[in-house]
Design a protein around this motif. Structure first.
Motif, PDB file in Angstrom:
ATOM      1  N   LEU A 151      -8.554  -2.450   8.497  1.00 22.77           N
ATOM      2  CA  LEU A 151      -9.873  -2.852   8.006  1.00 22.77           C
ATOM      3  C   LEU A 151      -9.938  -4.352   7.734  1.00 22.77           C
ATOM      4  CD1 LEU A 151     -10.722   0.121   5.627  1.00 22.77           C
ATOM      5  CD2 LEU A 151     -11.753  -0.408   7.843  1.00 22.77           C
ATOM      6  N   TYR A 152      -8.806  -4.956   7.414  1.00 21.41           N
ATOM      7  CA  TYR A 152      -8.765  -6.417   7.331  1.00 21.41           C
ATOM      8  C   TYR A 152      -9.179  -7.013   8.679  1.00 21.41           C
ATOM      9  CZ  TYR A 152      -6.987 -11.164   6.728  1.00 21.41           C
ATOM     10  OH  TYR A 152      -6.877 -12.530   6.669  1.00 21.41           O
TER      11      TYR A 152
ATOM     12  N   THR B 225      -2.218   6.039   6.741  1.00 23.37           N
ATOM     13  CA  THR B 225      -3.361   5.584   5.944  1.00 23.37           C
ATOM     14  C   THR B 225      -3.251   4.106   5.632  1.00 23.37           C
ATOM     15  OG1 THR B 225      -3.554   7.780   4.948  1.00 23.37           O
ATOM     16  CG2 THR B 225      -4.664   5.967   3.827  1.00 23.37           C
TER      17      THR B 225
ATOM     18  N   LEU C 259       0.817  -1.213   0.000  1.00 22.63           N
ATOM     19  CA  LEU C 259       0.000   0.000   0.000  1.00 22.63           C
ATOM     20  C   LEU C 259       0.854   1.268   0.000  1.00 22.63           C
ATOM     21  CD1 LEU C 259      -2.741  -1.114   2.565  1.00 22.63           C
ATOM     22  CD2 LEU C 259      -3.010  -0.875   0.085  1.00 22.63           C
TER      23      LEU C 259
ATOM     24  N   VAL D 238      -5.913   1.083   6.563  1.00 25.51           N
ATOM     25  CA  VAL D 238      -6.481   0.151   5.591  1.00 25.51           C
ATOM     26  C   VAL D 238      -6.201  -1.291   6.012  1.00 25.51           C
ATOM     27  CG1 VAL D 238      -6.372  -0.654   3.200  1.00 25.51           C
ATOM     28  CG2 VAL D 238      -6.403   1.799   3.690  1.00 25.51           C
TER      29      VAL D 238
ATOM     30  N   LEU E 153      -9.291   4.704  -3.537  1.00 28.00           N
ATOM     31  CA  LEU E 153      -9.003   4.304  -2.162  1.00 28.00           C
ATOM     32  C   LEU E 153     -10.225   3.750  -1.427  1.00 28.00           C
ATOM     33  CD1 LEU E 153      -7.089   4.077   0.230  1.00 28.00           C
ATOM     34  CD2 LEU E 153      -7.518   6.507   0.721  1.00 28.00           C
TER      35      LEU E 153
ATOM     36  N   ALA F 278     -10.171   0.048   0.177  1.00 32.10           N
ATOM     37  CA  ALA F 278     -10.399  -0.178   1.601  1.00 32.10           C
ATOM     38  C   ALA F 278     -11.542  -1.167   1.829  1.00 32.10           C
ATOM     39  CB  ALA F 278     -10.697   1.146   2.299  1.00 32.10           C
TER      40      ALA F 278
ATOM     41  N   TRP G 114      -4.168   0.322  13.794  1.00 35.11           N
ATOM     42  CA  TRP G 114      -4.686   1.689  13.896  1.00 35.11           C
ATOM     43  C   TRP G 114      -3.966   2.459  15.013  1.00 35.11           C
ATOM     44  CZ3 TRP G 114      -9.325   3.181  17.233  1.00 35.11           C
ATOM     45  CH2 TRP G 114      -9.591   4.550  17.098  1.00 35.11           C
TER      46      TRP G 114
END
Length: 412
Positions: free
Chosen positions: A59-60, A52, A42, A56, A104, A108, A360
């Motif tokens: 989010l997995y 960022t 990424l 992302v 994006l 995502a 995060w």
């Protein structure tokens, strides 16, 4: 001769159907090459900032959080086999879509979908092991399964590092292909293992839903929350370790070799170490393992060479071996037969939550305070989780004794 005798001691009493899961898991892990390199992909190929990219990747984990709850429910509702087949097949398809997406928001969403579909099978596998293997042999069986995972992990990231230096697309193709092979193994050789539902008493009050019943178990919920820092730390390592090593001037190939050390060490020492751990009280060792993981991860902060990063990996790998031998066995000991999938789903939901929170929060700390602070905060969280496990021991012992009924209670 001694090696053969030692291996026989570890496999005696394990049924043939378990080895189908073992073989499929090994194949799948050999191809697990996208996730360790997703942050690098990424940032280097898609041009995202580290913060960022970490979000992302998180989010997995968010998709995995939903997947574990849903997958556990499906494993108990429609069966272990059907849940595995749906997860592995859909996960492979979604994985192949990711490189084709440019905007994006779509990228995502696709990463979230990869976590959702690709992690759906995990509670079903853990429940199937509990179905197939007796209580006393479960730590050994879960260790053998984890051994297969890490035999693949000892090879996969090293291969991934070589592929990433040439083509990131090849990573996605290889990962999807091995998921489909695992699905084929399950379809061909694995019988359904879900226990038959007991006949309902029409005069009895309605039973709570499977998920509600699992969430009403305070020991399960408390243990899952105490394990959350471990999950967050591992996913933080996936997202931050390649960035940390890149700052030290170490590229993708060196990162792949360091991560492969984790898998190689597990292959070498996990069976005897887990056999030793299985004979001892569960929660004190789980607490010690959690602290070892946190301390090892914290050593990445001051590391400045490949050898220093490798040394940190050795420390937290020893904690990892003990943790992953005992944690799913403890959850299986707590679960009624009809709720084995759901209990594993609730526990693995902490893994999914950690997969979101680790990248995060770790990425935010990395961006604001630097490498060392991000890893040090993880150690503080690990210490809190270890303390929670120690406090939980009396309640867990009572719950396991009650669940064991006709058998001798396991020591918590």
């Amino acid at each position: 001769m001694r090696l053969a005798a030692a291996l026989r001691r570890h496999v005696d009493g394990i049924p043939r159907a378990f080895w189908v899961l073992w073989a499929g898991s090994l194949i799948n892990r050999l191809g697990l090459v996208v996730l360790p390199f997703l942050t690098l992909y990424l940032t280097t190929r898609r041009g995202l900032s580290p913060a960022t990219a970490s979000l992302v990747v998180g989010l997995y984990g968010a998709g995995g959080f939903v997947a574990t709850l849903l997958g556990g429910w499906l494993a108990d509702r429609v069966g272990r086999r059907a849940t595995m087949l749906a997860s592995l097949s859909l996960g492979a398809v979604v994985l192949l879509v990711v490189p084709a997406l440019e905007p994006l928001p779509l990228l995502a969403m696709a990463v979230f979908a990869v976590g959702l579909t690709g992690e759906l099978y995990r509670p079903a596998v853990m429940a199937a092991v509990a179905d197939l293997v007796t209580d006393l042999l479960r730590p050994r069986a879960y260790t053998l399964l984890y051994w297969a995972h890490n035999l693949g992990a000892a090879i996969g990231p090293a291969v991934g590092g070589l592929l990433a230096a040439r083509s990131y697309l090849a990573l996605f193709v290889l990962d999807a292909a091995t998921m489909l092979v695992f699905a084929g193994v399950v379809a061909w050789r694995l019988p359904e293992t879900r226990p038959a539902e007991p006949t309902a008493d029409p005069a009895a009050p309605p039973a709570p839903s499977r998920l509600a019943a699992a969430l009403a178990d305070p020991v399960l919920v408390a243990f899952s929350l105490a394990a959350l820092p471990v999950a967050a730390l591992f996913w933080q390592a996936f997202s931050l370790l390649p960035l940390s090593m890149a700052e030290a001037g170490l590229g993708a190939e060196r990162f792949g070799l360091v991560v492969s050390l984790n898998g190689g060490l597990i292959v070498l020492v996990s069976l005897p170490l887990a056999a030793w751990a299985a004979r001892r009280p569960r929660l004190p060792l789980l607490a010690a393992a959690t602290l070892t993981i946190g301390g090892g991860m914290a050593l990445h902060g001051p590391a400045a060479s490949g050898a220093a990063y490798a040394g940190a990996v050795v420390v937290w790998t020893l904690g990892e071996i003990v943790f992953f031998a005992l944690a799913p066995a403890l959850v299986a000991d707590l679960a009624p037969a009809r709720l084995r999938g759901t209990y594993q789903g609730v526990f693995h939901a902490a893994w999914g939550a950690g997969a979101f929170l680790g990248p995060w929060l770790g990425g935010a700390a990395f961006g604001r305070w630097g490498d060392s602070a991000a890893w040090a905060l993880g150690l503080v969280a690990a210490a809190a989780g270890a303390a929670g496990m120690l406090l939980l021991r009396p309640a867990a012992a009572r719950a396991i004794a009650a669940r064991a009924a006709a058998t001798e209670p396991l020591e918590a």
